[in-house]
Design an enzyme around this catalytic site. Structure first.
Site, PDB file in Angstrom:
ATOM      1  N   THR A   1      -1.586  -5.935 -10.228  1.00 50.83           N
ATOM      2  CA  THR A   1      -0.113  -5.631 -10.324  1.00 50.83           C
ATOM      3  C   THR A   1       0.278  -4.570 -11.264  1.00 50.83           C
ATOM      4  O   THR A   1       1.230  -3.757 -10.933  1.00 50.83           O
ATOM      5  CB  THR A   1       0.763  -6.864 -11.091  1.00 50.83           C
TER       6      THR A   1
ATOM      7  N   ALA B   1       0.307  -1.371  -9.385  1.00 43.41           N
ATOM      8  CA  ALA B   1       1.001  -1.113  -8.249  1.00 43.41           C
ATOM      9  C   ALA B   1       2.197  -0.234  -8.687  1.00 43.41           C
ATOM     10  O   ALA B   1       2.761  -0.127  -9.385  1.00 43.41           O
ATOM     11  CB  ALA B   1       1.650  -2.450  -7.909  1.00 43.41           C
TER      12      ALA B   1
ATOM     13  N   GLU C   1       8.355   3.651   3.190  1.00 43.25           N
ATOM     14  CA  GLU C   1       6.934   3.967   3.038  1.00 43.25           C
ATOM     15  C   GLU C   1       6.317   3.823   4.736  1.00 43.25           C
ATOM     16  O   GLU C   1       7.268   3.361   5.347  1.00 43.25           O
ATOM     17  CB  GLU C   1       6.175   2.971   2.413  1.00 43.25           C
TER      18      GLU C   1
ATOM     19  N   HIS D   1      -6.856   2.103   1.595  1.00 47.67           N
ATOM     20  CA  HIS D   1      -5.497   2.930   1.329  1.00 47.67           C
ATOM     21  C   HIS D   1      -5.879   4.365   1.677  1.00 47.67           C
ATOM     22  O   HIS D   1      -7.070   4.846   1.338  1.00 47.67           O
ATOM     23  CB  HIS D   1      -5.037   2.832  -0.043  1.00 47.67           C
TER      24      HIS D   1
ATOM     25  N   ARG E   1      -0.823   1.799   7.810  1.00 51.12           N
ATOM     26  CA  ARG E   1      -1.795   2.334   7.030  1.00 51.12           C
ATOM     27  C   ARG E   1      -3.451   2.367   7.431  1.00 51.12           C
ATOM     28  O   ARG E   1      -4.093   3.158   7.185  1.00 51.12           O
ATOM     29  CB  ARG E   1      -1.995   1.293   5.783  1.00 51.12           C
TER      30      ARG E   1
ATOM     31  N   HIS F   1      -8.385  -1.347  -0.898  1.00 52.08           N
ATOM     32  CA  HIS F   1      -7.314  -1.490  -1.554  1.00 52.08           C
ATOM     33  C   HIS F   1      -6.600  -3.014  -1.602  1.00 52.08           C
ATOM     34  O   HIS F   1      -6.241  -3.172  -2.734  1.00 52.08           O
ATOM     35  CB  HIS F   1      -5.885  -0.571  -0.693  1.00 52.08           C
TER      36      HIS F   1
ATOM     37  N   ARG G   1      -1.604  -5.291   6.285  1.00 46.99           N
ATOM     38  CA  ARG G   1      -0.285  -5.331   5.444  1.00 46.99           C
ATOM     39  C   ARG G   1       0.644  -4.432   5.481  1.00 46.99           C
ATOM     40  O   ARG G   1       0.016  -3.024   5.511  1.00 46.99           O
ATOM     41  CB  ARG G   1      -0.829  -5.788   4.115  1.00 46.99           C
TER      42      ARG G   1
ATOM     43  N   SER H   1       2.914  -6.505  -0.650  1.00 46.24           N
ATOM     44  CA  SER H   1       2.232  -7.410  -1.625  1.00 46.24           C
ATOM     45  C   SER H   1       2.950  -7.843  -2.738  1.00 46.24           C
ATOM     46  O   SER H   1       2.616  -9.301  -3.266  1.00 46.24           O
ATOM     47  CB  SER H   1       1.043  -6.833  -1.751  1.00 46.24           C
ATOM     48  N   LEU H   2       3.574  -7.007  -3.450  1.00 45.91           N
ATOM     49  CA  LEU H   2       4.456  -7.750  -4.699  1.00 45.91           C
ATOM     50  C   LEU H   2       5.420  -8.720  -4.205  1.00 45.91           C
ATOM     51  O   LEU H   2       5.370  -9.816  -4.829  1.00 45.91           O
ATOM     52  CB  LEU H   2       4.965  -6.548  -5.557  1.00 45.91           C
TER      53      LEU H   2
HETATM   54  C1  SIN Z   1       1.378   2.350  -2.608  1.00 44.78           C
HETATM   55  O1  SIN Z   1       1.961   2.794  -3.474  1.00 44.78           O
HETATM   56  O2  SIN Z   1       0.867   3.127  -1.661  1.00 44.78           O
HETATM   57  C2  SIN Z   1       0.770   1.135  -2.565  1.00 44.78           C
HETATM   58  C3  SIN Z   1       1.844   0.071  -1.922  1.00 44.78           C
HETATM   59  C4  SIN Z   1       1.195  -1.091  -1.450  1.00 44.78           C
HETATM   60  O3  SIN Z   1      -0.049  -1.143  -1.373  1.00 44.78           O
HETATM   61  O4  SIN Z   1       1.768  -1.909  -0.774  1.00 44.78           O
END
Ligand code: SIN
Length: 506
Positions: free
Chosen positions: A39, A42, A110, A225, A269, A334, A369, A374-375
């Site tokens: 965490t 992140a 994102e 990632h 991703r 990741h 994902r 995730s958070l």
């Molecule tokens: C990132 O900041 O690229 C990672 C975010 C994520 O894994 O959801």
């Protein structure tokens, strides 16, 4: 009731706080210090449907599409509908999210999100801020915190989980009983030599659950990632940088993602990570992330330092002025989409055992994902799990570990690096039947060399081996390419190009 929570990232802390508020007697066991978790690393933020151009339904549609439609719709609905309220709660618990000039929460974009919906804190220090706030909240309660204590195994009585055994940094074994055990142990990035995860991400809870017979799924889906800083041990460069306009370039300076996917750098991703890996193989060099034009010079340097302070420090510590120069990047392990099967309240298939956060397979990620879910997942399902701890009343005994000296260790012939190399080549971004079979045989051979871990590092190695075996077997079991699981020997492989219409359609 006596609740034992193993792990101290967002999921563990949120579960602990909610369970404590509900009157339970809560103890947190954590392998390192309270703040040691993925965490805290992140960057990007928390995806949540808050804006006027957004809705939980749109967030759900993006989540399903990124998952290659393998996410479970009912779990996704829970995720996106509980999202706004959990963000309000995290704010009340003391997390300060960044605000735009109009006073509303700032929302970044994102990959694979159809609108800007990623809230963030400290620019790119979102996880650190949430972890800070929740640790401060925990410190103001009577929740018991036991640090430097690693999960060894689950204790089972008549099919019910009744506690855990542990190993301390000092090599002391412990035994803890509880009415409910919650695994919040995070992921297993250390399965691979290149990972954005912290060193504590060794799949401890997942391995213990596998050994105890809990059902697991989707373990073949490991997310890589696309943009870790090359040569810097997997240090993350957030997707939010691409969301803000940075582009990927090959050795010739060309934007190679333009020919791979209509969403280019903001494709799902898994698509971007594979494209980066292929470009690197073709160029025999890292790919490049170009953030030099986010703002016109000379304002770019100040903008990057303010919006992405963590990455700015990282680049400068590695001698890169990224306001003017491209950043060398490479994919790195990741996140693991699969895990211990849970229902929408975190219950596993073993009575007495809950799982929350990355160790859990709630069904919201499918084969890939969606960025920054995730958070959100960790917080949403941790709170739900705490609210569902409905087994019988406290026995009156307080939760306490008893200690004994572990058995002496046996012999083994493999090192963690050997396992990581096998996983990178056989169960990494691209897989094949032959490679997976070889890996499976090698891992099975190593698994025969039973040894009793007498240090936390040895325990982690045993856990990584157990998780690796499960990942490889799951990957062998899925012959088709889908999402993050890419089988080069899949005759009918859906290429990244023919995934375009689905991924592009909003
Ligand atoms: C990132 O900041 O690229 C990672 C975010 C994520 O894994 O959801």
């Amino acid at each position: 009731m006596r609740v034992l929570i193993v792990g101290s990232g967002l999921a563990g802390l949120e579960c602990a706080l909610t369970a404590h508020e509900l009157g339970h007697d809560v103890t947190i066991l954590t392998k390192g210090q309270l703040a040691d978790s993925a965490t805290a690393w992140a960057q990007g933020g928390v995806a949540v449907a808050l804006g006027p151009d957004d809705s939980p339904a749109l967030h759900a549609a993006d989540t399903m599409r990124a998952s290659a439609n393998l996410a479970v719709p009912s779990a996704v609905d829970v995720l996106v509908s509980d999202g706004p309220d959990i963000v309000r709660e995290l704010t009340e618990r003391g997390a300060h999210f960044d605000r735009a000039s109009d006073g509303e929460l700032a929302r970044g974009r994102e990959a694979a999100h159809s609108v800007a919906r990623v809230i963030h804190a400290g620019g790119d220090a979102t996880g650190r801020e949430i972890e800070r706030a929740l640790i401060a909240a925990i410190r103001s309660t009577t929740v018991t915190v036991v640090e430097h204590t690693a999960l060894l195994d689950l204790i089972l009585h008549d099919g019910r989980v009744t506690g855990v055994t542990t190993l301390s940094d000092a090599g002391e074994a412990g035994r803890w009983s509880a009415d409910a055990v919650v695994l919040a142990t995070g992921g297993a990035g250390m399965l691979y030599p290149f990972t954005t995860n912290p060193a504590v991400a060794t799949g401890d809870g997942l391995a213990a659950a596998l050994r105890a017979g809990a059902a697991t799924s989707d373990l073949e889906f490991v997310q890589f990632h696309p943009t870790a800083l090359a040569g810097a041990a997997g240090a993350l460069i957030s997707e939010a940088v691409r969301g803000d306009g940075a582009v990927l370039r090959n050795a010739a300076g060309e934007r190679f993602m333009l020919t791979v996917h209509p969403d280019a750098e903001l494709a799902p991703r898994d698509v971007v990570a594979r494209a980066v890996a292929r470009q690197m193989a073709a160029d025999r060099a890292p790919a490049w992330l170009d953030a030099t034009a986010l703002r016109p010079a000379p304002d770019n340097a100040a903008y990057l330092a303010e919006r992405f302070p963590t990455i700015d420090r990282l680049c400068r510590a590695n001698g890169i002025d990224w306001s003017r120069a491209w950043v060398p990047v490479t994919p790195a392990a990741h996140y693991i989409m699969g895990g211990v099967d849970t229902d929408s309240d975190g219950r596993t298939t073993l009575p007495g055992l809950w799982a929350v956060g990355e160790v859990a397979r709630t069904g919201v990620h499918g084969a890939n994902r969606l960025a920054s879910n995730s958070l959100l997942e960790a917080a949403v399902f941790a709170r739900r799990a705490a609210r569902s701890l409905d087994i019988p009343a406290p026995s009156g005994r307080s939760l306490r570990g008893t200690h004994h000296t572990p058995e002496p260790a046996g012999a083994r012939t493999w090192r963690r690096e050997d396992l990581q190399n096998i996983m990178w080549h056989a169960a990494g971004l691209e897989r094949s039947e032959d490679g997976l079979r070889e890996a499976d045989a090698q891992i099975a051979h190593w698994a025969e060399q039973t040894f009793t871990p007498s240090t936390v590092h040895e325990l982690e190695d045993r856990n990584l081996l157990d998780v690796a075996r499960a990942v490889v077997r799951a990957a062998l079991g899925r012959r088709e390419s889908v999402g993050a699981h890419y089988r080069v020997d899949d005759e009918a492989a859906r290429t990244d190009a023919n995934r375009r219409p689905e991924a592009h359609h909003v």
